[in-house]
Enzyme design. Sequence first.
Site, PDB file in Angstrom:
ATOM      1  N   SER A 144       0.848  -1.193   0.000  1.00  0.00           N
ATOM      2  CA  SER A 144       0.000   0.000   0.000  1.00  0.00           C
ATOM      3  C   SER A 144       0.880   1.238   0.000  1.00  0.00           C
ATOM      4  O   SER A 144       1.985   1.233   0.571  1.00  0.00           O
ATOM      5  CB  SER A 144      -0.898   0.033   1.245  1.00  0.00           C
ATOM      6  OG  SER A 144      -1.564   1.282   1.352  1.00  0.00           O
ATOM      7  N   TYR A 157      -1.675  -0.810  10.236  1.00  0.00           N
ATOM      8  CA  TYR A 157      -1.752  -1.210   8.830  1.00  0.00           C
ATOM      9  C   TYR A 157      -0.546  -0.691   8.061  1.00  0.00           C
ATOM     10  O   TYR A 157       0.075  -1.437   7.295  1.00  0.00           O
ATOM     11  CB  TYR A 157      -3.041  -0.653   8.234  1.00  0.00           C
ATOM     12  CG  TYR A 157      -3.239  -0.946   6.763  1.00  0.00           C
ATOM     13  CD1 TYR A 157      -3.699  -2.192   6.343  1.00  0.00           C
ATOM     14  CD2 TYR A 157      -2.988   0.026   5.800  1.00  0.00           C
ATOM     15  CE1 TYR A 157      -3.900  -2.462   5.000  1.00  0.00           C
ATOM     16  CE2 TYR A 157      -3.186  -0.235   4.450  1.00  0.00           C
ATOM     17  CZ  TYR A 157      -3.648  -1.486   4.060  1.00  0.00           C
ATOM     18  OH  TYR A 157      -3.840  -1.741   2.721  1.00  0.00           O
TER      19      TYR A 157
END
Length: 254
Positions: A144, A157
């Site tokens: 990401s 995350y």
Amino acid sequence: MSDRKVCVITGSSSGIGAATARLYASRGWDVVVNYSRDPVPAEAVAAQCRELGAQVLVVKADIAVDADCRRLAAEVQQRFGRADVLVNNAGTTKFVALKNLDGLEAEDFQAICNVNVVGTFQMTRAFAPLLKQQPGAGVVNVSSVASIIGRGSSIAYMASKGAINAMTAGLARALGPEIRVNAIAPGLVETPWLKNGLGERYGKYRADYTDRAALEDVCSPEDIAETAWYLGASAAKTTGEVLLVDAGFRLTKA
């Protein structure tokens, strides 16, 4: 063993994973659709892939559990006798505002990393023997842009995706020259998972993103699937790379 190549995609019952399965199926590959909870959307994706001419194996497996990863690899070997590309797409998060440090506990980090980091490693390890048998085999990890810019669903995350970037480089060294290992770092991707996670904040989040991104847009699951195709089925001389697909969000508009 079939002459048709096989792509295994974790977390492929919706979003990026589903789009990737459909794309590989549309280009003449057989696919493995993986899910961890609800079989209904996974079977729907499998049906779409079969309509595109692919043979499809649907397997329930929790990638955080090593025995599940090894069982999944064994089922693929028994059904197809090969695996040419592994797309490590399955992931999880907890939506916590950046400044809310008390919103995350050690257990949150452990749960997120168990899937995103440990699961990615375990799947790659389980499939390495099959992949090594196929010339040009590839592993594609879904990271990401959050791992790079410090903005995303939560700090836990972001940290997990940063670990995937580091692990991608390490696995590329460990598994070369037989297997290429690369990662995609998507920006905002319009998926039900993100929309549900952000809830009523999604509209503003999307508007802020497009206002900043150099291309004034967000990504679709199909955009990321195209990159998973490039890194998995092509890119013969590329390994250990993290490729941003973020509509120029990191650049920002001039």
